[in-house]
Design an enzyme around this catalytic site. Structure first.
Site, PDB file in Angstrom:
ATOM      1  CG  HIS A 176       0.573  18.882  19.037  1.00 25.96           C
ATOM      2  ND1 HIS A 176      -0.257  19.371  18.050  1.00 25.96           N
ATOM      3  CD2 HIS A 176       1.827  19.249  18.691  1.00 25.96           C
ATOM      4  CE1 HIS A 176       0.469  20.024  17.156  1.00 25.96           C
ATOM      5  NE2 HIS A 176       1.729  19.959  17.524  1.00 25.96           N
ATOM      6  CG  ASP A 177      -3.782  18.421  18.287  1.00 24.26           C
ATOM      7  OD1 ASP A 177      -4.864  18.389  18.886  1.00 24.26           O
ATOM      8  OD2 ASP A 177      -2.947  19.336  18.432  1.00 24.26           O
TER       9      ASP A 177
ATOM     10  N   GLY B  69       3.394  16.395  15.375  1.00 26.83           N
ATOM     11  CA  GLY B  69       2.014  16.741  15.648  1.00 26.83           C
ATOM     12  C   GLY B  69       1.079  16.551  14.463  1.00 26.83           C
TER      13      GLY B  69
END
Length: 257
Positions: free
Chosen positions: A116-117, A134
């Site tokens: 994520h991100d 992440g």
């Protein structure tokens, strides 16, 4: 056999090839001339550019593997001309940044995971079974060899190369080769730089800069002051200085001489 499912609200460009058993959920946008192999899953919130190749069993836009994710609306944005091989997984963002971003013209090899991100730049190669945690940033023209694990929040500088089976827990500055265990500076990425048009004089400049940072056993702050004073201002010099100054996790160590 699993049937292909394409939500009526998905937005698909022209000349898209879709294989057997594909799932494309609502709130998905796919650009022209993209090829989607068998059993690919593209979940809500995914934005995929033009001329991409997505090979069998990839899963794009999955829910973040992060306990702070509470179901908020987030995205996965993938640019143009990317090759995403078999069984790759790329998660969408969390409230932290709102999206995971993949640039243009990257090769992401089979079984790699991008969390994520993350922000992946352009023209990079992410090798077989690389695990990118992440909120990692991978700048342009990076080569990450197979089975490497990258700690969350790490930054990989442009034109860097990381050897296979590496454990990345510190930031990797631009233009270098990182290898060994624990991971450390192993020289300037001269082969990759020559392929991208860097001449011998420029590569020698980079070697001289990194000699001061990594091989002369100086305090990092003092080393940066010397580089700033003694080297002519160039794009590459300033790229290195800014990268090291802005590093939050600290950079990898040098080798013993």
């Amino acid at each position: 056999m699993k049937e292909t499912f394409i939500d009526k609200n998905a937005i698909l460009g022209n000349n898209i090839f879709i294989g057997n058993g594909v799932t494309i959920e609502k709130d998905v946008v796919i650009g022209n001339n993209t090829q989607i192999g068998n059993n690919v899953t593209i979940l809500s919130g995914s934005r995929i550019g033009e001329n991409c190749q997505i090979h069998s069993n990839a899963v794009l836009g999955g829910v973040p593997q992060d306990l702070k994710f509470k179901g908020e609306y987030t995205l996965l944005e993938i640019g143009d001309n990317n090759i995403i091989r078999e069984f790759v997984t790329i998660n969408r963002g969390t409230i932290s940044k709102g999206k995971t971003c993949i640039g243009n013209s990257n090769l992401i090899m089979s079984n790699a995971h991008i969390g994520h991100d993350c922000v992946i730049g352009n023209h990079s190669i992410i090798g077989f079974s690389v695990g990118v945690a992440g909120e990692v940033i991978v700048q342009d023209w990076v080569n990450i060899s197979g089975l490497t694990a990258i700690h969350q929040f790490s930054v990989i500088g442009e034109h860097a190369m990381i050897s296979g089976l590496s454990r990345v827990v510190k930031d990797v500055p631009p233009y270098v080769v990182a290898a060994h265990e624990p991971l450390r500076f192993a020289g300037v990425n001269s082969v990759g730089l020559k392929r991208r048009g860097f001449n011998s004089r420029k590569i020698d400049e980079l070697r001289s800069i990194y000699r001061i940072i990594f091989q002369e056993k100086r305090n990092t702050k003092f080393a940066l002051e010397i580089i700033n004073e003694e080297f002519e201002q160039t794009v590459e010099r300033d790229t290195i200085l800014n990268f090291v100054r802005q590093s939050k996790r600290g950079i990898i160590k040098g080798f013993e001489i």
